[in-house]
Design an enzyme around this catalytic site. Structure first.
Site, PDB file in Angstrom:
ATOM      1  N   ARG A 294       0.808  -1.222   0.000  1.00 52.68           N
ATOM      2  CA  ARG A 294       0.000   0.000   0.000  1.00 52.68           C
ATOM      3  C   ARG A 294       0.840   1.271   0.000  1.00 52.68           C
ATOM      4  O   ARG A 294       0.357   2.347   0.359  1.00 52.68           O
ATOM      5  CB  ARG A 294      -0.971   0.002   1.187  1.00 52.68           C
ATOM      6  CG  ARG A 294      -1.981  -1.126   1.176  1.00 52.68           C
ATOM      7  CD  ARG A 294      -3.033  -0.921   2.255  1.00 52.68           C
ATOM      8  NE  ARG A 294      -4.042  -1.980   2.207  1.00 52.68           N
ATOM      9  CZ  ARG A 294      -3.980  -3.106   2.906  1.00 52.68           C
ATOM     10  NH1 ARG A 294      -2.943  -3.307   3.698  1.00 52.68           N
ATOM     11  NH2 ARG A 294      -4.913  -4.004   2.809  1.00 52.68           N
ATOM     12  N   LYS A 316       3.344  11.289 -10.821  1.00 50.96           N
ATOM     13  CA  LYS A 316       2.487  10.493 -11.711  1.00 50.96           C
ATOM     14  C   LYS A 316       3.219   9.203 -12.070  1.00 50.96           C
ATOM     15  O   LYS A 316       4.292   9.238 -12.663  1.00 50.96           O
ATOM     16  CB  LYS A 316       2.136  11.292 -12.964  1.00 50.96           C
ATOM     17  CG  LYS A 316       1.180  12.442 -12.701  1.00 50.96           C
ATOM     18  CD  LYS A 316       0.967  13.301 -13.928  1.00 50.96           C
ATOM     19  CE  LYS A 316       0.190  12.601 -15.002  1.00 50.96           C
ATOM     20  NZ  LYS A 316      -0.177  13.520 -16.119  1.00 50.96           N
ATOM     21  N   GLU A 358      10.895  19.814 -23.764  1.00 57.35           N
ATOM     22  CA  GLU A 358      10.130  20.092 -22.555  1.00 57.35           C
ATOM     23  C   GLU A 358      10.651  21.343 -21.848  1.00 57.35           C
ATOM     24  O   GLU A 358       9.888  22.082 -21.221  1.00 57.35           O
ATOM     25  CB  GLU A 358      10.173  18.890 -21.602  1.00 57.35           C
ATOM     26  CG  GLU A 358       9.476  17.644 -22.131  1.00 57.35           C
ATOM     27  CD  GLU A 358       7.947  17.747 -22.100  1.00 57.35           C
ATOM     28  OE1 GLU A 358       7.425  18.706 -21.502  1.00 57.35           O
ATOM     29  OE2 GLU A 358       7.289  16.860 -22.666  1.00 57.35           O
ATOM     30  N   LYS A 400       7.831  23.086 -13.063  1.00 61.08           N
ATOM     31  CA  LYS A 400       7.046  21.851 -12.878  1.00 61.08           C
ATOM     32  C   LYS A 400       6.567  21.733 -11.435  1.00 61.08           C
ATOM     33  O   LYS A 400       5.400  21.386 -11.181  1.00 61.08           O
ATOM     34  CB  LYS A 400       7.908  20.642 -13.257  1.00 61.08           C
ATOM     35  CG  LYS A 400       7.223  19.268 -13.105  1.00 61.08           C
ATOM     36  CD  LYS A 400       6.161  19.043 -14.155  1.00 61.08           C
ATOM     37  CE  LYS A 400       5.474  17.686 -14.038  1.00 61.08           C
ATOM     38  NZ  LYS A 400       6.286  16.563 -14.539  1.00 61.08           N
ATOM     39  N   GLU A 410      -4.426  16.686 -10.648  1.00 60.07           N
ATOM     40  CA  GLU A 410      -5.146  17.069 -11.861  1.00 60.07           C
ATOM     41  C   GLU A 410      -6.640  17.225 -11.602  1.00 60.07           C
ATOM     42  O   GLU A 410      -7.481  16.780 -12.382  1.00 60.07           O
ATOM     43  CB  GLU A 410      -4.896  16.038 -12.971  1.00 60.07           C
ATOM     44  CG  GLU A 410      -3.436  15.950 -13.381  1.00 60.07           C
ATOM     45  CD  GLU A 410      -3.205  15.000 -14.553  1.00 60.07           C
ATOM     46  OE1 GLU A 410      -3.978  14.033 -14.693  1.00 60.07           O
ATOM     47  OE2 GLU A 410      -2.267  15.230 -15.314  1.00 60.07           O
ATOM     48  N   ARG A 415      -3.025  21.924 -13.957  1.00 57.17           N
ATOM     49  CA  ARG A 415      -1.918  21.121 -14.492  1.00 57.17           C
ATOM     50  C   ARG A 415      -2.021  20.974 -16.001  1.00 57.17           C
ATOM     51  O   ARG A 415      -1.080  20.524 -16.661  1.00 57.17           O
ATOM     52  CB  ARG A 415      -1.902  19.759 -13.796  1.00 57.17           C
ATOM     53  CG  ARG A 415      -0.576  19.040 -13.856  1.00 57.17           C
ATOM     54  CD  ARG A 415      -0.456  17.964 -12.784  1.00 57.17           C
ATOM     55  NE  ARG A 415       0.749  17.163 -12.950  1.00 57.17           N
ATOM     56  CZ  ARG A 415       1.219  16.322 -12.041  1.00 57.17           C
ATOM     57  NH1 ARG A 415       0.601  16.175 -10.884  1.00 57.17           N
ATOM     58  NH2 ARG A 415       2.314  15.623 -12.264  1.00 57.17           N
ATOM     59  N   ASN A 419       0.307  20.653 -20.754  1.00 57.06           N
ATOM     60  CA  ASN A 419      -0.047  19.928 -21.975  1.00 57.06           C
ATOM     61  C   ASN A 419       0.307  20.701 -23.240  1.00 57.06           C
ATOM     62  O   ASN A 419       0.058  20.226 -24.355  1.00 57.06           O
ATOM     63  CB  ASN A 419      -1.550  19.612 -21.972  1.00 57.06           C
ATOM     64  CG  ASN A 419      -1.892  18.405 -22.819  1.00 57.06           C
ATOM     65  OD1 ASN A 419      -1.238  17.374 -22.729  1.00 57.06           O
ATOM     66  ND2 ASN A 419      -2.915  18.529 -23.648  1.00 57.06           N
ATOM     67  N   HIS A 422       1.364  19.072 -26.504  1.00 54.50           N
ATOM     68  CA  HIS A 422       1.158  17.640 -26.363  1.00 54.50           C
ATOM     69  C   HIS A 422      -0.094  17.118 -27.064  1.00 54.50           C
ATOM     70  O   HIS A 422      -0.163  15.929 -27.374  1.00 54.50           O
ATOM     71  CB  HIS A 422       1.117  17.260 -24.883  1.00 54.50           C
ATOM     72  CG  HIS A 422       2.462  17.263 -24.228  1.00 54.50           C
ATOM     73  ND1 HIS A 422       3.229  18.409 -24.121  1.00 54.50           N
ATOM     74  CD2 HIS A 422       3.182  16.269 -23.651  1.00 54.50           C
ATOM     75  CE1 HIS A 422       4.349  18.109 -23.501  1.00 54.50           C
ATOM     76  NE2 HIS A 422       4.361  16.822 -23.211  1.00 54.50           N
ATOM     77  N   HIS A 426       1.107  14.209 -29.060  1.00 49.33           N
ATOM     78  CA  HIS A 426       0.672  12.836 -28.805  1.00 49.33           C
ATOM     79  C   HIS A 426       0.024  12.217 -30.040  1.00 49.33           C
ATOM     80  O   HIS A 426       0.221  11.024 -30.338  1.00 49.33           O
ATOM     81  CB  HIS A 426      -0.315  12.804 -27.637  1.00 49.33           C
ATOM     82  CG  HIS A 426       0.326  12.961 -26.301  1.00 49.33           C
ATOM     83  ND1 HIS A 426      -0.356  13.402 -25.189  1.00 49.33           N
ATOM     84  CD2 HIS A 426       1.599  12.736 -25.885  1.00 49.33           C
ATOM     85  CE1 HIS A 426       0.465  13.445 -24.158  1.00 49.33           C
ATOM     86  NE2 HIS A 426       1.659  13.046 -24.551  1.00 49.33           N
ATOM     87  N   HIS A 438       9.586  11.305 -28.012  1.00 48.46           N
ATOM     88  CA  HIS A 438       8.545  12.143 -27.417  1.00 48.46           C
ATOM     89  C   HIS A 438       8.874  13.629 -27.569  1.00 48.46           C
ATOM     90  O   HIS A 438       8.014  14.431 -27.954  1.00 48.46           O
ATOM     91  CB  HIS A 438       8.384  11.803 -25.932  1.00 48.46           C
ATOM     92  CG  HIS A 438       7.399  12.677 -25.218  1.00 48.46           C
ATOM     93  ND1 HIS A 438       6.051  12.618 -25.454  1.00 48.46           N
ATOM     94  CD2 HIS A 438       7.581  13.660 -24.288  1.00 48.46           C
ATOM     95  CE1 HIS A 438       5.435  13.505 -24.692  1.00 48.46           C
ATOM     96  NE2 HIS A 438       6.333  14.157 -23.977  1.00 48.46           N
TER      97      HIS A 438
END
Length: 542
Positions: A294, A316, A358, A400, A410, A415, A419, A422, A426, A438
């Site tokens: 956990r 994340k 980035e 960041k 989010e 946040r 993006n 992106h 993406h 990427h």
């Protein structure tokens, strides 16, 4: 060990003087209370300075005193409560000192200051608690720019000094740090050269507990994973396992394998998982750490530029399913992110350069000074000069971190600013079968989205042109033909891929688009398909 000034920041009554004296004694360094020195220069106590000379005169002398002290070595500074709120002072401290914000709750500050008569900024207020709370709120945004934020509460000065001593002993003068300020779950992002050579001292400063379970990308297991294991064995038991390189390792099968490995080790809940590698290993190891027993502590040691400035920060974690990437995951913050710049020296050029996309994104969305630095220092950045790398990684980590603090899970939409580039990026990755890195896809995506912002009237064309110039200086693609071996892709394939974007609301695509350098806005209204097509054509035909 740090020999440049060690500066303690915080509100009046936070204990800077008592902690500073204890710290200086442990280090064998000189101690200076800047308020006392200012009073000596004026020849009168601070309340009298404020009454007779005014706060402006006090602040000018404070800056003069700091400009002299900041040049010295082996010195501990207890700064005045308002010192970091002056831009000139803040810049001097951030550039030339190792800074610690001693954070103390308002109620504790009030207990210490309720009857104080030597605090001119508190005099004349009938509700002193409210005055302390409001003044602290005004100053908090300055205080949190210190490299380290310590929750002090009612801890004795000696305990706080011991914590700072551990960091001073672990770091070098050239190192920098940014704290992701999440209260009890806050953690530092440490940036510097040869950090792995001091790994056991850094882990002890956090502190982190053995046994250590090291999960390394097989491409960096030798020598980096093995070096991490060797250094951590000085603190206790340290075990190493590798995972195959590539997105395929973010799988249920690899997660099960790692859970079973940890169970075979009998890793206890107070043990520590350490991820060594790029974003894939960080995501996988973080997810395993979030779910094993956990949740156990974990550390990110990113070895790629992209991971250092992006995926290692923010908590994340995820694995992929056959249907899509990152479908199974958790928010689980690391206890430490360690960016050793020496690990970037052997990165191949293409992924290193891709990671810079980035960094450009952070400059466009939130940090015009970073954008200007990228423009002016592009040659040194591409050549991987350590000072230039430290600057851009620290500034990126700061942006960041601020976004993560504002919208950790989010839930508020803030946040979403991350993006930028992106939505198009993406789609381009998916439509080309992930043949683009990427960062390459994001660079092209930022070009398309800056074009879209201009066509929607959100920004001047100069934003697009300046961004394009910086991307080219950093040897990043701004259209698909610049990517080696990029496959042809049909427009309808791209549009279909965009329609599956996770950030959409219903069928409406959402974009983070620039208004000017340093500011973006989120679009909620549908963007005409003709403009989306035009933006795709722009990055295919320019």
């Amino acid at each position: 060990m740090v020999t440049k000034p060690v500066a303690l920041w915080g509100f009046m009554g936070s204990g800077k003087t008592s902690v500073g004296k204890a710290l200086a004694q442990k280090l064998g360094y000189e101690f200076v209370d800047t308020d006392e020195l200012v009073a000596q220069r004026f020849g009168k106590p601070i309340p009298q300075i404020f009454a007779e000379e005014g706060e402006a005169a006090f602040r000018r002398m404070e800056t003069q005193v700091l400009s002299e002290l900041i040049q010295r070595q082996r010195i501990v500074l207890a700064t005045g409560g308002g010192m970091p709120t002056v831009p000139e002072n803040l810049a001097m401290l951030r550039l030339n000192a190792l800074n610690f914000y001693l954070r103390v709750p308002v109620e504790v500050l009030y207990e210490r200051l309720a009857t104080a008569q030597d605090r001119p900024l508190l005099q004349g207020f009938s509700d002193r608690y409210f005055r302390i709370a409001s003044l602290l709120a005004q100053r908090e945004r300055f205080y949190t720019q210190a490299q380290f934020i310590l929750s002090c509460g009612r801890k004795p000065p000696e305990q706080i000094a011991e914590q700072i001593f551990a960091w001073v002993r672990a770091l070098d003068d050239g190192d920098d740090a940014v704290t992701v300020d999440l209260g009890a779950r806050s953690y530092p992002v440490v940036i510097g050269d040869n950090l792995l050579e001091r790994l056991e001292r850094i882990f002890a400063a956090v502190p982190l507990s053995e046994p250590f379970a090291i999960i390394a990308d097989e491409s960096v297991a030798e020598p980096l994973g093995e070096k991490v294991q060797e250094r951590l064995q000085r603190l206790g038991k340290a075990h190493l396992v590798t995972v195959p390189s590539g997105e395929g390792s973010k799988s249920v099968e690899q997660a099960i394998r790692l859970w079973q490995w940890l169970a075979d080790l009998a890793l206890p809940r107070n043990g520590t998982i350490v991820a060594v590698g790029g974003g894939v290993v960080g995501d996988l190891a973080g997810f395993v750490a979030a779910t094993y027993m956990r949740g156990v502590a974990f550390v990110q040691i990113p070895t790629t530029l992209l991971a250092m400035v992006d995926s290692a920060i923010g908590g994340k974690t995820a694995i992929d399913l056959p249907q899509a990437k990152n479908l199974v995951g958790a928010f689980h913050q690391p206890r430490l992110v360690l960016c050793d710049l020496t690990t970037l020296a052997t990165m191949p050029d293409r992924p290193f350069l891709a990671g810079l996309a980035e960094v450009v994104k952070y400059g466009v969305i939130a940090d015009p000074a970073l954008f200007t630095y990228l423009d002016e220092q592009a040659e040194w950045i591409v050549r991987r000069h350590p000072i230039a790398l430290r600057v851009i990684i620290a500034r990126s980590a700061s942006v960041k971190a601020s976004v993560v603090v504002a919208d950790e899970r989010e839930e508020t939409g803030l946040r979403m600013v991350l993006n930028y580039g992106h939505t198009f990026g993406h789609a381009l990755e998916a439509a080309t079968g992930f043949s683009l890195l990427h960062g390459e896809a994001v660079a092209i995506g930022m070009t398309a989205e800056a074009y879209l912002a201009w066509r929607l009237g959100l920004c001047d064309r100069e934003v697009l042109e300046r961004q394009t110039e910086v991307l080219r200086k950093l040897e990043l693609p701004t259209h698909l033909s610049q990517v080696p071996d990029a496959p042809p892709v049909a427009l309808d394939t791209l549009m279909a891929a965009m329609g599956r974007d996770k950030k959409r609301r219903g069928t409406t695509l959402r974009f983070a688009l620039p208004k000017r350098l340093g500011e973006v806005t989120i679009t909620d209204a549908p963007v005409p398909e003709t403009l989306l097509t035009e933006a795709w054509e722009f990055v295919f035909c320019q």
